[in-house]
Motif scaffolding. Sequence first.
Motif, PDB file in Angstrom:
ATOM      1  N   THR A   1       0.859  -1.170   0.000  1.00  0.00           N
ATOM      2  CA  THR A   1       0.000   0.000   0.000  1.00  0.00           C
ATOM      3  C   THR A   1       0.896   1.219   0.000  1.00  0.00           C
ATOM      4  O   THR A   1       1.816   1.301   0.765  1.00  0.00           O
ATOM      5  CB  THR A   1      -0.887   0.021   1.260  1.00  0.00           C
ATOM      6  OG1 THR A   1      -1.627  -1.182   1.307  1.00  0.00           O
ATOM      7  CG2 THR A   1      -1.823   1.197   1.236  1.00  0.00           C
ATOM      8  N   ASN A   2       0.620   2.184  -0.864  1.00  0.00           N
ATOM      9  CA  ASN A   2       1.437   3.375  -0.874  1.00  0.00           C
ATOM     10  C   ASN A   2       0.704   4.530  -0.221  1.00  0.00           C
ATOM     11  O   ASN A   2      -0.472   4.442   0.103  1.00  0.00           O
ATOM     12  CB  ASN A   2       1.886   3.735  -2.294  1.00  0.00           C
ATOM     13  CG  ASN A   2       0.721   4.032  -3.211  1.00  0.00           C
ATOM     14  OD1 ASN A   2      -0.299   4.546  -2.784  1.00  0.00           O
ATOM     15  ND2 ASN A   2       0.880   3.722  -4.480  1.00  0.00           N
ATOM     16  N   ILE A   3       1.404   5.618  -0.036  1.00  0.00           N
ATOM     17  CA  ILE A   3       0.831   6.768   0.653  1.00  0.00           C
ATOM     18  C   ILE A   3      -0.376   7.332  -0.075  1.00  0.00           C
ATOM     19  O   ILE A   3      -1.336   7.757   0.553  1.00  0.00           O
ATOM     20  CB  ILE A   3       1.893   7.855   0.907  1.00  0.00           C
ATOM     21  CG1 ILE A   3       1.372   8.931   1.846  1.00  0.00           C
ATOM     22  CG2 ILE A   3       2.379   8.476  -0.372  1.00  0.00           C
ATOM     23  CD1 ILE A   3       1.138   8.469   3.234  1.00  0.00           C
ATOM     24  N   ASN A   4      -0.393   7.291  -1.415  1.00  0.00           N
ATOM     25  CA  ASN A   4      -1.546   7.797  -2.165  1.00  0.00           C
ATOM     26  C   ASN A   4      -2.792   6.994  -1.852  1.00  0.00           C
ATOM     27  O   ASN A   4      -3.873   7.551  -1.696  1.00  0.00           O
ATOM     28  CB  ASN A   4      -1.265   7.781  -3.664  1.00  0.00           C
ATOM     29  CG  ASN A   4      -0.221   8.802  -4.054  1.00  0.00           C
ATOM     30  OD1 ASN A   4      -0.048   9.804  -3.390  1.00  0.00           O
ATOM     31  ND2 ASN A   4       0.483   8.526  -5.129  1.00  0.00           N
TER      32      ASN A   4
ATOM     33  N   GLY B   1       2.994   6.365   8.157  1.00  0.00           N
ATOM     34  CA  GLY B   1       3.510   5.234   8.941  1.00  0.00           C
ATOM     35  C   GLY B   1       3.148   3.893   8.328  1.00  0.00           C
ATOM     36  O   GLY B   1       3.982   2.982   8.261  1.00  0.00           O
ATOM     37  N   LYS B   2       1.922   3.780   7.852  1.00  0.00           N
ATOM     38  CA  LYS B   2       1.498   2.522   7.220  1.00  0.00           C
ATOM     39  C   LYS B   2       2.270   2.261   5.927  1.00  0.00           C
ATOM     40  O   LYS B   2       2.657   1.124   5.649  1.00  0.00           O
ATOM     41  CB  LYS B   2      -0.005   2.537   6.951  1.00  0.00           C
ATOM     42  CG  LYS B   2      -0.819   2.394   8.214  1.00  0.00           C
ATOM     43  CD  LYS B   2      -2.305   2.488   7.931  1.00  0.00           C
ATOM     44  CE  LYS B   2      -3.096   2.402   9.236  1.00  0.00           C
ATOM     45  NZ  LYS B   2      -4.524   2.591   9.024  1.00  0.00           N
TER      46      LYS B   2
ATOM     47  N   SER C   1       8.245  11.459   3.928  1.00  0.00           N
ATOM     48  CA  SER C   1       7.340  11.566   5.076  1.00  0.00           C
ATOM     49  C   SER C   1       7.826  12.639   6.034  1.00  0.00           C
ATOM     50  O   SER C   1       7.033  13.457   6.515  1.00  0.00           O
ATOM     51  CB  SER C   1       7.190  10.222   5.788  1.00  0.00           C
ATOM     52  OG  SER C   1       8.366   9.871   6.479  1.00  0.00           O
ATOM     53  N   HIS C   2       9.114  12.658   6.289  1.00  0.00           N
ATOM     54  CA  HIS C   2       9.656  13.673   7.192  1.00  0.00           C
ATOM     55  C   HIS C   2       9.416  15.075   6.632  1.00  0.00           C
ATOM     56  O   HIS C   2       8.960  15.974   7.352  1.00  0.00           O
ATOM     57  CB  HIS C   2      11.162  13.455   7.418  1.00  0.00           C
ATOM     58  CG  HIS C   2      11.800  14.564   8.184  1.00  0.00           C
ATOM     59  ND1 HIS C   2      11.638  14.710   9.538  1.00  0.00           N
ATOM     60  CD2 HIS C   2      12.570  15.598   7.774  1.00  0.00           C
ATOM     61  CE1 HIS C   2      12.293  15.786   9.941  1.00  0.00           C
ATOM     62  NE2 HIS C   2      12.867  16.341   8.887  1.00  0.00           N
TER      63      HIS C   2
END
Length: 103
Positions: free
Chosen positions: A3-6, A40-41, A85-86
């Motif tokens: 799973t990606n951030i999008n 995080g996921k 993410s940072h």
Amino acid sequence: MTTNINTEMSNLAATPLTGQRMERDNRPGNWFEAFADAWGKALDNQAAVIEQKSDGIANQGGDNPSQITMLTAELMKMSFLSNSSHTSLDSVSKALETMARKG
């Protein structure tokens, strides 16, 4: 399945996030926490991919150059995701801080 951030952000956008609903579902209490949770996921999923490829190399004798190169690519992807993410969390938190000062 990776799973990606999008995907994570799309899932969050599809459902209104209210404090009561998130508390009931053990979800973050606000949208900034939901944003961080999605990152995080995505990072957890990438770490699982790296772990799987590492185990294949270590335990199944897959230490050939192509598998090591693929592991290196996954590690670089993790580095990119981590830096992204940072950067995004830092940018959003600074924007929130600016808004709070003006409010």
